[in-house]
Design an enzyme around this catalytic site. Structure first.
Site, PDB file in Angstrom:
ATOM      1  N   ARG A  96       0.866  -1.183   0.000  1.00 28.26           N
ATOM      2  CA  ARG A  96       0.000   0.000   0.000  1.00 28.26           C
ATOM      3  C   ARG A  96       0.900   1.229   0.000  1.00 28.26           C
ATOM      4  O   ARG A  96       1.705   1.417   0.912  1.00 28.26           O
ATOM      5  CB  ARG A  96      -0.928   0.016   1.217  1.00 28.26           C
ATOM      6  CG  ARG A  96      -1.893  -1.169   1.269  1.00 28.26           C
ATOM      7  CD  ARG A  96      -2.969  -0.966   2.323  1.00 28.26           C
ATOM      8  NE  ARG A  96      -3.753  -2.173   2.529  1.00 28.26           N
ATOM      9  CZ  ARG A  96      -4.780  -2.548   1.769  1.00 28.26           C
ATOM     10  NH1 ARG A  96      -5.133  -1.793   0.750  1.00 28.26           N
ATOM     11  NH2 ARG A  96      -5.435  -3.659   2.029  1.00 28.26           N
TER      12      ARG A  96
ATOM     13  N   HIS B 109       2.778  -9.662   0.450  1.00 26.75           N
ATOM     14  CA  HIS B 109       2.458  -8.798   1.582  1.00 26.75           C
ATOM     15  C   HIS B 109       3.704  -8.476   2.397  1.00 26.75           C
ATOM     16  O   HIS B 109       3.644  -7.756   3.396  1.00 26.75           O
ATOM     17  CB  HIS B 109       1.409  -9.504   2.453  1.00 26.75           C
ATOM     18  CG  HIS B 109       0.749  -8.641   3.474  1.00 26.75           C
ATOM     19  ND1 HIS B 109       0.937  -8.806   4.825  1.00 26.75           N
ATOM     20  CD2 HIS B 109      -0.106  -7.601   3.347  1.00 26.75           C
ATOM     21  CE1 HIS B 109       0.232  -7.914   5.486  1.00 26.75           C
ATOM     22  NE2 HIS B 109      -0.415  -7.164   4.610  1.00 26.75           N
TER      23      HIS B 109
ATOM     24  N   TYR C 183      -0.192   4.410  12.372  1.00 21.85           N
ATOM     25  CA  TYR C 183      -0.072   2.956  12.534  1.00 21.85           C
ATOM     26  C   TYR C 183       1.180   2.675  13.355  1.00 21.85           C
ATOM     27  O   TYR C 183       2.257   3.173  13.031  1.00 21.85           O
ATOM     28  CB  TYR C 183       0.095   2.262  11.181  1.00 21.85           C
ATOM     29  CG  TYR C 183      -1.155   2.061  10.363  1.00 21.85           C
ATOM     30  CD1 TYR C 183      -2.214   2.964  10.403  1.00 21.85           C
ATOM     31  CD2 TYR C 183      -1.279   0.974   9.509  1.00 21.85           C
ATOM     32  CE1 TYR C 183      -3.353   2.782   9.633  1.00 21.85           C
ATOM     33  CE2 TYR C 183      -2.412   0.784   8.725  1.00 21.85           C
ATOM     34  CZ  TYR C 183      -3.438   1.692   8.791  1.00 21.85           C
ATOM     35  OH  TYR C 183      -4.556   1.516   8.021  1.00 21.85           O
TER      36      TYR C 183
END
Length: 675
Positions: free
Chosen positions: A362, A422, A455
């Site tokens: 992302r 990922h 985050y």
């Protein structure tokens, strides 16, 4: 009643979202932060309907038992429970907003006009705004066989019932253009600030849209659509072109939720359902306003209504591309992300840097990291980027950046369709004194400077040759764009890589603690992750609990493990922390007779992470870093302010305050800032 062995993943997630919502009712949280938690809850729920509700509805229709032995009756029960939970949560949402937050705003002389008439001081300004701004974007469509209307995903609309000049009843759809204009309109008066919904500005000026007609009713609706992309496991063509094609179809997917104002007449509701082919959608009665995730952009700037500022700390001693072998680590957002940006910026302009490799899952919408990679390629360096185009809801942004990088000479690699990448890793190769020196980053979260502001993630800077050589093997494997096959398995001795050794290594580490416990030695495991679902690993934790291993879990959202059950999991406790920052890092600590092994990484223990993704977890070798991580996790396990415990019914239970209050995120900031 037979004791359940696993929680349902979707019900577990709904309890997590409920915990998010309840933070809006927390009087110790500043007012504008409280309404943000309502916004996050609303946004999360929209995604649930786009991603998970289609799965629940599909499961209900399957007659045979699936691989998780959920029979048809249980499927129906889960779907019904999910609907009941969501309805109750929506009621609670409205209660928090109306009874707590709106009065609290009024105490601050801020009047959020929610389901109430405009006061005189607002009327003229609202009318002027309607005529000069909003009216240009309105597109009424008559509901009849001569007009086509397809409500787009999560867009806002009115259903307007009116009596025409000819005395005939007609139904119109009217868009609320919140994608073109701000959702809120502000009027500053002497006595207070008034904030009106764009919806209401249009609602109170309908006579100007439907001149000459008598308006019988105006009702808000919203359609949520399935977000899944239809990709073949093995697509032979250009994946970027196929993703681009599928994205254009996404907002035209099957409707999963039909959200409507509760007082819409039944006859009108049935007509709309039939004409728009919404029979398969979950029809849900709601309030006058939808998309309340827009509360995130509420136009109020009073600093005292936000959290006090925690300025990110600059970690001392971080030197980009240093080859002294000393690992360094940062914990965002407590510590500044500038060191990560500097790593890539300096690599881009350093003439001795020859090659850069990175995985991107992302990407920030205005990514400085990607711009540095583009600069590096233009400066003649070999830059190879593994871009995951299938990162849900980030596909378009990732596609945009991949095209820009490719145009600049960056070598772009896409994953195979059936296997998402990922992992969060980067390798830089530099020539120093005539020899090639490796340096790199391994992270628990995305290389994204935007999300790094809220985050919590670890980023490890390393020159450890063992780790970096194996990271290079990961990139070599990814460049082949093939799923792993037994006959050509890559052997990893240091990294834990999903599809290769990750699950087996975690099982081995749990087995070691089981052996210690059976030998009468202290044995414990501490795991922190976002989601816990995969049953092989859950069963292994149950086995460890039964052997006497003390297991402490910090699981933010989905958790399918049932804690505290005698004979199964009595030695397992689970905590969930919701606070100003989103807990995102994955940490795995195995006691190992008092010489703990600590791992960080990108992988949750979900089916998708274990079986359908390339994930990388990595050991923490530096003793100082290891002790810092252990200390941080210990603070989180002591949190009795923002933490809740999960009980055997999956509920969020407040942690008993038998000790002085301890808020982990605040204490972690104090620890890392030296205060």
């Amino acid at each position: 009643m037979e004791q359940r062995r696993y929680f349902n993943r979707d019900l577990s997630w709904l309890y997590f979202n409920e915990r998010v919502m309840e933070e809006a009712a927390n009087p110790s949280v500043p007012l504008l932060e409280r309404i943000k938690f309502l916004s996050i809850f609303s946004s999360n729920l929209d995604e649930f309907y786009r991603v998970r509700m289609p799965v629940l509805r599909a499961l209900q229709k399957i007659g045979e038992k699936d691989i998780n032995a959920i029979d048809a009756d249980e499927r129906r029960s889960i779907l019904n429970q999910a609907r009941a939970m969501i309805n109750a949560q929506q009621e609670r949402f409205g209660q928090i907003l109306r009874q707590q937050l709106l009065p609290a705003f009024k105490n601050e002389n801020i009047h959020l006009l929610y389901n109430e008439l405009f006061p005189d001081v607002v009327k003229d300004a609202a009318k002027e705004y309607f005529l000069s701004e909003a009216l240009a974007f309105l597109q009424p469509v008559k509901l009849d066989e001569d007009h086509f209307f397809f409500p787009e995903n999560n867009k806002l609309y009115f259903v307007v019932s009116l009596l025409s000049a000819a005395g005939k009843e007609e139904i119109f759809f009217l868009n609320i253009p919140s994608d073109e204009l701000p959702r809120f309109f502000t009027v500053n008066a002497e006595e207070a600030t008034y904030i009106a919904f764009l919806d209401d500005i249009i609602r109170y000026n309908l006579d100007k849209v439907f001149a000459g007609a008598k308006i019988n009713g105006c009702y808000s609706i919203k359609i949520t659509r399935d977000a899944e992309l239809d990709l073949m496991d093995e697509y032979p063509g250009d994946l970027s072109e196929e993703i681009d094609k599928q994205l254009k179809k996404r907002d035209f997917g099957l409707a999963t939720r039909f959200l409507h104002q509760a007082d819409i007449p039944l006859r009108t509701l049935q007509l709309i359902t039939r004409r728009l082919d919404l029979q398969g959608a979950n029809a849900t009665a709601g309030g006058m306003y939808h998309n309340l995730k827009d509360f995130f952009s509420l136009p109020v700037k009073n600093p005292k209504l936000y959290f006090d500022d925690w300025k990110p700390v600059n970690r001392k001693g971080l030197s980009q591309l240093a080859s002294d072998g000393k690992d360094m680590i940062i914990l965002t957002p407590y510590q500044s992300y500038h060191s990560v940006l500097r790593f890539f910026n300096e690599a881009a302009i350093n003439p001795d840097v020859k090659e850069i490799y990175i995985t991107l899952y992302r990407v920030a919408s205005n990514s400085r990291i990607v711009n540095a990679l583009i600069s590096a390629a233009k400066n003649g360096k070999h830059v190879q980027v593994m871009v995951e185009l299938k990162a849900r809801f980030d596909e378009a942004n990732n596609l945009k950046w991949s095209k820009k990088m490719k145009d600049a000479g960056v070598k772009i690699v896409y994953s195979v369709n059936a296997l998402k990448v990922h992992a969060k890793i980067a390798v830089v190769k530099t020539v120093e004194n005539g020899r090639l020196v490796y340096s790199g980053l391994l992270a628990t979260g995305n290389f994204n400077e935007a999300t790094a502001k809220f985050y919590t993630d670890h980023v490890l800077f390393t020159c450890n040759r063992d780790l970096l050589r194996e990271m290079e093997l990961v990139f070599m494997f990814l460049s082949k764009r093939k799923k792993p096959a037994d006959e050509n398995q890559v052997e990893f001795k240091h990294l834990l890589v999903a599809q290769f050794n990750l699950q087996a290594k975690f099982i081995e580490l749990i087995d070691r603690e089981i052996a210690f416990a059976k030998a009468g030695k202290p044995a414990s495991i501490i795991l922190k992750m976002n989601n816990l679902e995969e049953r092989v690993l859950i069963d292994k934790l149950y086995e460890a609990s039964q052997a006497g291993v003390k297991i402490q879990l910090i699981v933010r959202s989905i958790c399918c493990l049932v804690p505290g059950v005698k004979g199964m999991s009595e030695n397992i406790t689970i905590r969930r922390i919701v606070d100003r920052y989103l807990e995102h890092g994955r940490i795995f600590i195995f006691n190992n007779e008092g010489k703990p092994d600590v791992f960080l990484g990108s992988a949750d223990w979900m089916n998708r992470n274990i079986y359908h993704r390339i994930e990388v977890c990595f050991p923490v070798n530096d003793e100082d870093i290891k002790q810092e991580i252990i200390k941080i996790v210990a603070l989180q396990l002591q949190d009795n302010v923002q933490a809740v415990a999960l009980n055997q019914e999956l509920q969020n239970v407040p942690v008993a305050k038998d000790k002085p209050e301890m808020q982990a995120q605040r204490e972690i900031y104090r620890l890392l800032s030296g205060n």
